[in-house]
Enzyme design. Sequence first.
Site, PDB file in Angstrom:
ATOM      1  CG  ASP A   1      67.808  80.796  46.142  1.00  0.00           C
ATOM      2  OD1 ASP A   1      68.753  80.047  45.868  1.00  0.00           O
ATOM      3  OD2 ASP A   1      67.204  80.781  47.230  1.00  0.00           O
TER       4      ASP A   1
ATOM      5  CD  GLU B   1      74.156  75.431  53.301  1.00  0.00           C
ATOM      6  OE1 GLU B   1      74.931  75.698  52.366  1.00  0.00           O
ATOM      7  OE2 GLU B   1      73.831  76.267  54.167  1.00  0.00           O
TER       8      GLU B   1
ATOM      9  CB  THR C   1      79.982  75.076  51.146  1.00  0.00           C
ATOM     10  OG1 THR C   1      79.953  75.650  52.456  1.00  0.00           O
ATOM     11  CG2 THR C   1      78.704  74.290  50.928  1.00  0.00           C
TER      12      THR C   1
ATOM     13  CD  GLU D   1      77.730  72.264  47.473  1.00  0.00           C
ATOM     14  OE1 GLU D   1      76.933  73.197  47.700  1.00  0.00           O
ATOM     15  OE2 GLU D   1      77.356  71.107  47.204  1.00  0.00           O
TER      16      GLU D   1
ATOM     17  CG  LEU E   1      81.291  82.625  46.987  1.00  0.00           C
ATOM     18  CD1 LEU E   1      82.405  83.582  47.323  1.00  0.00           C
ATOM     19  CD2 LEU E   1      79.941  83.244  47.270  1.00  0.00           C
TER      20      LEU E   1
END
Length: 547
Positions: A198, A283, A439, A480, A483
């Site tokens: 972030d 999530e 993920t 996706e 990292l």
Amino acid sequence: MLQMGPFSGAAPPATPASMAPAQAPPPLRRVSPAGPHRARVYRSARLNTFSANGRRRTAIMAGGGDRKGNPTAENSPIAGGCSDSGYDEQVMDGPPKIPERNFAGTPYVPVYVMLPLGVINMEGEVVDPEGLMKQLKILKSVNVDGVMIDCWWGIVEAHAPQEYNWNGYKQLFQMVRELKLKLQVVMSFHECGGNVGDDVYIPLPHWVTEIGRSNPDIYFTDREGRRNQDCLSWGIDKERVLRGRTAVEVYFDYMRSFRVEFNEFFEDGIIAEIEVGLGPCGELRYPSYPAKYGWRYPGIGEFQVCYDQYLIKSLRKAAEARGHSSWARGPDNAGSYNSRPHETGFFRDGGDYDSYYGRFFLGWCSRVLVDHADRVLSLANFAFEGISIAAKISGIHWWYKTASHAAELAAGFYNPCNRDGYAPIAAMLKKHDAALNFTCVELRTLDQHEDFPEALADPEGLVWQVLNAAWDVCIPVASENALPCYDRDGYNKILENAKPLNDPDGRHLSAFTYLRLSSVLLERDNFLEFERFVKRMHGEAVLDLHL
């Protein structure tokens, strides 16, 4: 020769300064990940020499860490192994030539790219529209299918209930439409900031945090009484504590406003999918491993499900219905954020997680999670009737090779070694015709074992379990990367998961979303590798396969 797309010819086109070869910094070297969302990517200075036997000796000097997850002295993969000069000397036989699959002629998997978190500022304006348009054109030049954008609740409904500011998003969506790209739009009902990666801070709406000052039980709470403002507690899904509305009513009104405001983009087919935020980081999970409270990989995390007044009331009701009112409590022997499973009475092999009380408590945690998603997705389908919706599931792969799967249990996934915790989630998504977005498809189990053998992680095993849980009920599965990924090994792992070899049913991902658009991705060498990856995801041939 690899076709070089936007960089073919004598010189690349005019692009942002980060792409100019003369000014480009040294290429990134990707090291296997240190945690669930921690990018062990670092910029390094390389000194290549050759030893007497002809083997290349590469000395690497690590750079400092930052809040995006790049290593610091404490978490660097080479920290503690450096010589006095600050260099870590490695001996290599040269880059390995690992055989690659030929994906020419395989199914077309669309590729999207996430836009930067702060592409819209807190005033609801597009940040640097000219620079963004240049970057979008570069993505378009290599046939990326579209982009993903977070529509932040904390920006759009920032100041007062049901007063929505969509202006910046309208400008952004128009830019995307001009380039004939598609949009994946995330209804982001969570805070941005405080998590690894972030780089901006976007809080929950101001009027919500004002309510939270007088009623902090609207937030998830840990056993120490610390409130987690990443998102709202699911205990208020049906409680009228938000200026006369329940949490799910607030989410529905927001989604309905979006549907009305952007009707033309739905009608034109520009918006391909709506991903509905269901928890921290968007999530579907509990906020069990918050870095701001000291969690570090591979800690098991802590339960957040039974310490605010609304979830306590739900747990008490469930315990009384079960006939054991004394079970209306969280476990007192589950350790702390950075504990290991074997250090706790609850998660150790043969521990209380598998006792009568443990099975009741974990089953209740899981039901609260599934019921929350069920309620929100039901209203999402009503708001976006006829539009594809999706939910994101986090890849909690550490401690996967233990009996209890402690980190998953703390996050709400009731998935010990003797139970499939993802099948009920897949069944719920099937009920709403929702896709599952998962993920960590780029992570390799071997890398985890080399760097953190004590974590007993197995991202490959977890990915395979979750994908099959979804495919078994015939729902679309997208994915996706967890990292930043710039190297061929990482891309090859994504491709293997996207299009499983010799699958008798020909199953494959419905889409892949790359995390994330940045100046680093657009550096010449990184972007050429990304272009090659896009071609293979699309089922096109490339000419430099290592066979």
